[in-house]
Design an enzyme around this catalytic site. Structure first.
Site, PDB file in Angstrom:
ATOM      1  N   ASN A   9     -20.050  27.626 -11.101  1.00  0.00           N
ATOM      2  CA  ASN A   9     -19.362  26.471 -11.665  1.00  0.00           C
ATOM      3  C   ASN A   9     -19.889  26.254 -13.081  1.00  0.00           C
ATOM      4  OD1 ASN A   9     -18.279  23.998 -12.296  1.00  0.00           O
ATOM      5  ND2 ASN A   9     -19.535  22.830 -10.837  1.00  0.00           N
ATOM      6  N   LYS A  11     -18.845  24.240 -15.241  1.00  0.00           N
ATOM      7  CA  LYS A  11     -18.664  22.840 -15.679  1.00  0.00           C
ATOM      8  C   LYS A  11     -18.050  22.797 -17.083  1.00  0.00           C
ATOM      9  CE  LYS A  11     -22.538  21.633 -12.806  1.00  0.00           C
ATOM     10  NZ  LYS A  11     -23.505  20.640 -12.414  1.00  0.00           N
ATOM     11  N   HIS A  97     -16.221  17.709  -6.387  1.00  0.00           N
ATOM     12  CA  HIS A  97     -17.600  17.843  -6.877  1.00  0.00           C
ATOM     13  C   HIS A  97     -18.172  16.438  -7.096  1.00  0.00           C
ATOM     14  CE1 HIS A  97     -20.976  18.831  -9.463  1.00  0.00           C
ATOM     15  NE2 HIS A  97     -20.878  20.074  -9.012  1.00  0.00           N
ATOM     16  N   GLU A  99     -19.811  15.228  -9.392  1.00  0.00           N
ATOM     17  CA  GLU A  99     -19.599  14.694 -10.752  1.00  0.00           C
ATOM     18  C   GLU A  99     -18.198  14.094 -10.873  1.00  0.00           C
ATOM     19  OE1 GLU A  99     -20.678  18.295 -12.770  1.00  0.00           O
ATOM     20  OE2 GLU A  99     -22.770  17.979 -12.197  1.00  0.00           O
ATOM     21  N   GLU A 169     -23.699  20.111  -1.326  1.00  0.00           N
ATOM     22  CA  GLU A 169     -24.422  19.941  -2.582  1.00  0.00           C
ATOM     23  C   GLU A 169     -25.104  18.573  -2.601  1.00  0.00           C
ATOM     24  OE1 GLU A 169     -22.746  22.729  -5.794  1.00  0.00           O
ATOM     25  OE2 GLU A 169     -21.792  20.792  -6.007  1.00  0.00           O
ATOM     26  N   GLY A 175     -28.564  20.078 -10.783  1.00  0.00           N
ATOM     27  CA  GLY A 175     -29.015  20.049 -12.175  1.00  0.00           C
ATOM     28  C   GLY A 175     -30.390  19.429 -12.364  1.00  0.00           C
ATOM     29  N   SER A 215     -29.366  23.370  -7.819  1.00  0.00           N
ATOM     30  CA  SER A 215     -30.528  24.062  -8.398  1.00  0.00           C
ATOM     31  C   SER A 215     -30.845  25.374  -7.677  1.00  0.00           C
ATOM     32  CB  SER A 215     -31.752  23.139  -8.428  1.00  0.00           C
ATOM     33  OG  SER A 215     -31.494  22.020  -9.255  1.00  0.00           O
TER      34      SER A 215
END
Ligand code: PEP
Length: 252
Positions: A9, A11, A97, A99, A169, A175, A215
């Site tokens: 991904n 992003k 996701h 985000e 996730e 991240g 991560s």
């Protein structure tokens, strides 16, 4: 069919020349290693889908989008429809996701709609679920994940469910450099598979691929992928380095 999958991904990163270098770097690295039964998927930003898909046709990876509209088509400025993705030979799409849930207020209901749009054109959804640190620390993570899975996916038919990819996730691992332990990942993956088995039966549950994301890198991928219910990874930061990404794909 349960498959081993490593998806990158990207992003909202990279300008065109950097995307070009990265996708060519991945294609080259894939030639140099002999990946047998692992499916590699690259999910670049929308403007680089065509570039990635063109190179993918000559290489050993598939291409996915990072998002899709919940609407079919029409006056929805800025949106990209599932049909547009299908028309560009895109076979996967990340949905839900964290985000997007956080910054664009996507709900489980929105995600269910997006999954429907994707199945209408035979694009495989990679549906993300996962809890925040607060939810984990309050012991609420199983309930949160169950709600995400049930509300986002349980409208599907048996056949569709077998073709969904779920990505666990944990938000606190995305991240942050803080990975879930392989035991934590296994516990949730097995929980998710159990939920699917309760509703759709063991055979369907055994057939779906559940990826870990958060991560994941060249150091920890092997241990995570060795877990019986971890079928691969959704990789953020480490997918922006060709050699690291391909090394992760060889970590089974
Ligand atoms: C992600 O955002 O899907 C992700 C897994 O990111 P990272 O690998 O950078 O934690």
């Amino acid at each position: 069919m349960r498959r081993r999958i490593v998806a990158g991904n990207w992003k909202m990163n990279l300008v065109f020349s950097e995307a070009d270098d990265l996708v060519n770097g991945i294609a080259q690295a894939l030639i140099e290693c002999d990946l047998d039964d692992v499916e590699v998927v690259i999910c670049p930003p929308f403007p680089y889908l065509e570039l990635t898909s063109d190179i993918g046709e000559e290489s050993d990876f598939s291409v996915g989008a990072q998002n899709v509209s919940k609407f079919d088509n029409g006056a929805y400025t800025g949106e990209i429809s599932a049909k547009m993705l299908e028309d560009m030979n895109i076979y996967y799409c990340i949905v839900g996701h964290s985000e997007r849930r956080k910054y664009f207020n996507e709900t489980n209901e929105d995600i269910a709609e997006k999954v429907k749009r994707l199945f209408e054109v035979d694009i495989t959804p990679i549906v993300c679920v996962g809890e925040s640190l607060e939810q984990r620390e309050s012991g609420n993570h199983f309930g949160i994940i169950k709600k995400q899975v049930v509300e986002g996916l349980f409208h599907l038919s048996n056949e569709q469910m077998e073709n969904v990819i779920i990505a666990y996730e944990p938000i606190w691992a995305i991240g942050t450099g803080r990975t879930a332990t392989s035991q934590q990942a296994q516990e949730i993956h097995s929980f998710i598979r159990g939920l699917v088995a309760e509703k759709y039966g063991k055979q369907t549950a055994d057939n779906i691929s559940i990826l870990y994301g958060g991560s994941c890198n060249t150091q920890n991928a092997k241990e995570l992928f060795a877990m019986p219910d971890v079928d691969g990874g959704l990789i953020g930061g480490a997918s922006l380095k060709a050699d690291d990404f391909v090394k992760i794909a060889t970590s089974f």
